[in-house]
Design a protein around this motif. Structure first.
Motif, short mmCIF file in Angstrom:
data_model
loop_
_atom_site.label_atom_id
_atom_site.label_comp_id
_atom_site.label_asym_id
_atom_site.label_seq_id
_atom_site.Cartn_x
_atom_site.Cartn_y
_atom_site.Cartn_z
N UNK A 251 22.74 -8.16 29.04
CA UNK A 251 23.94 -7.98 28.23
C UNK A 251 24.47 -9.37 27.89
N UNK A 252 24.30 -9.77 26.64
CA UNK A 252 24.73 -11.11 26.22
C UNK A 252 26.08 -11.07 25.52
N UNK A 253 26.24 -10.11 24.60
CA UNK A 253 27.49 -10.00 23.86
C UNK A 253 27.59 -8.58 23.31
N UNK A 254 28.24 -7.71 24.05
CA UNK A 254 28.32 -6.30 23.65
C UNK A 254 29.04 -6.10 22.33
N UNK A 255 30.02 -6.95 22.04
CA UNK A 255 30.75 -6.81 20.77
C UNK A 255 29.84 -7.03 19.57
N UNK A 256 28.81 -7.87 19.73
CA UNK A 256 27.84 -8.12 18.66
C UNK A 256 26.65 -7.17 18.74
N UNK A 257 26.59 -6.35 19.78
CA UNK A 257 25.47 -5.43 19.96
C UNK A 257 24.31 -6.02 20.73
N UNK A 258 24.50 -7.18 21.33
CA UNK A 258 23.43 -7.81 22.12
C UNK A 258 23.57 -7.39 23.57
N UNK A 259 22.89 -6.30 23.91
CA UNK A 259 22.91 -5.81 25.28
C UNK A 259 21.52 -5.39 25.70
N UNK A 260 21.37 -5.16 26.98
CA UNK A 260 20.07 -4.82 27.55
C UNK A 260 19.46 -3.63 26.78
N UNK A 261 18.25 -3.82 26.27
CA UNK A 261 17.55 -2.77 25.54
C UNK A 261 17.66 -2.85 24.04
N UNK A 262 18.49 -3.73 23.51
CA UNK A 262 18.62 -3.87 22.05
C UNK A 262 17.33 -4.44 21.47
N UNK A 263 16.81 -3.78 20.44
CA UNK A 263 15.58 -4.24 19.78
C UNK A 263 15.97 -5.14 18.61
N UNK A 264 15.23 -6.25 18.46
CA UNK A 264 15.54 -7.25 17.43
C UNK A 264 14.27 -7.67 16.71
N UNK A 265 14.44 -8.14 15.48
CA UNK A 265 13.35 -8.73 14.70
C UNK A 265 13.66 -10.21 14.51
N UNK A 266 12.73 -11.07 14.89
CA UNK A 266 12.93 -12.52 14.82
C UNK A 266 12.94 -12.97 13.35
N UNK A 267 13.99 -13.71 12.97
CA UNK A 267 14.13 -14.22 11.60
C UNK A 267 13.90 -15.72 11.52
N UNK A 268 14.31 -16.44 12.57
CA UNK A 268 14.23 -17.90 12.55
C UNK A 268 14.08 -18.41 13.98
N UNK A 269 13.26 -19.44 14.15
CA UNK A 269 13.02 -20.03 15.46
C UNK A 269 13.41 -21.50 15.46
N UNK A 270 14.40 -21.84 16.26
CA UNK A 270 14.85 -23.23 16.39
C UNK A 270 14.62 -23.70 17.82
N UNK A 271 14.92 -24.97 18.07
CA UNK A 271 14.69 -25.53 19.41
C UNK A 271 15.43 -24.77 20.51
N UNK A 272 16.71 -24.49 20.32
CA UNK A 272 17.52 -23.86 21.37
C UNK A 272 18.21 -22.60 20.88
#
Length: 117
Positions: free
Chosen positions: A72-93
């Motif tokens: 669970x990183x940020x529930x207000x943004x929808x970033x929680x355990x089990x959220x599926x994402x598609x990578x758009x951009x890869x940066x150093x950090x």
């Protein structure tokens, strides 16, 4: 065995994507308070741990890869355990991604910074 099978499936899926592969590595240290041995644990051992509760030492990604949030990183943004994402951009950090899990945050663009685990 299960972790090795999952890693193999993930590698095969990643190979099918076009684009340049980017590799992210975990930090190579352990805090003294977490072990009686402190700095005496070989780095190679830390890299070899593949339990289901810890991320692997090496994370390989490409733009378009499907990933899952493990904390669970940020529930207000929808970033929680089990959220599926598609990578758009890869940066150093930072990894920029689109939320694919159906719900109020679907198709939202989020940025995942490198975090201590």
């Amino acid at each position: 065995m299960y972790n090795a099978l999952c890693a193999n499936v993930n590698e095969n899926c990643l190979e099918k994507l076009n684009g340049i592969e980017r590799t992210y590595l975990s930090k190579d240290r352990i805090k003294e308070r977490h072990t009686a041995l402190g700095g005496q644990i070989p780095i190679e051992y830390l890299h070899s741990i593949t339990t289901g509760s810890l991320p692997r030492h090496e994370l390989k990604l490409k733009i378009g890869a499907q990933v899952m949030c493990m904390r669970n990183l940020n529930r207000k943004q929808g970033l929680q355990n089990g959220t599926r994402l598609e990578v758009l951009e890869l940066r150093d950090h930072l990894i920029k991604a689109r939320i694919k899990t159906p719900g109020p945050h679907e198709n939202s663009i989020v940025c995942n910074p490198r975090i201590p685990f």
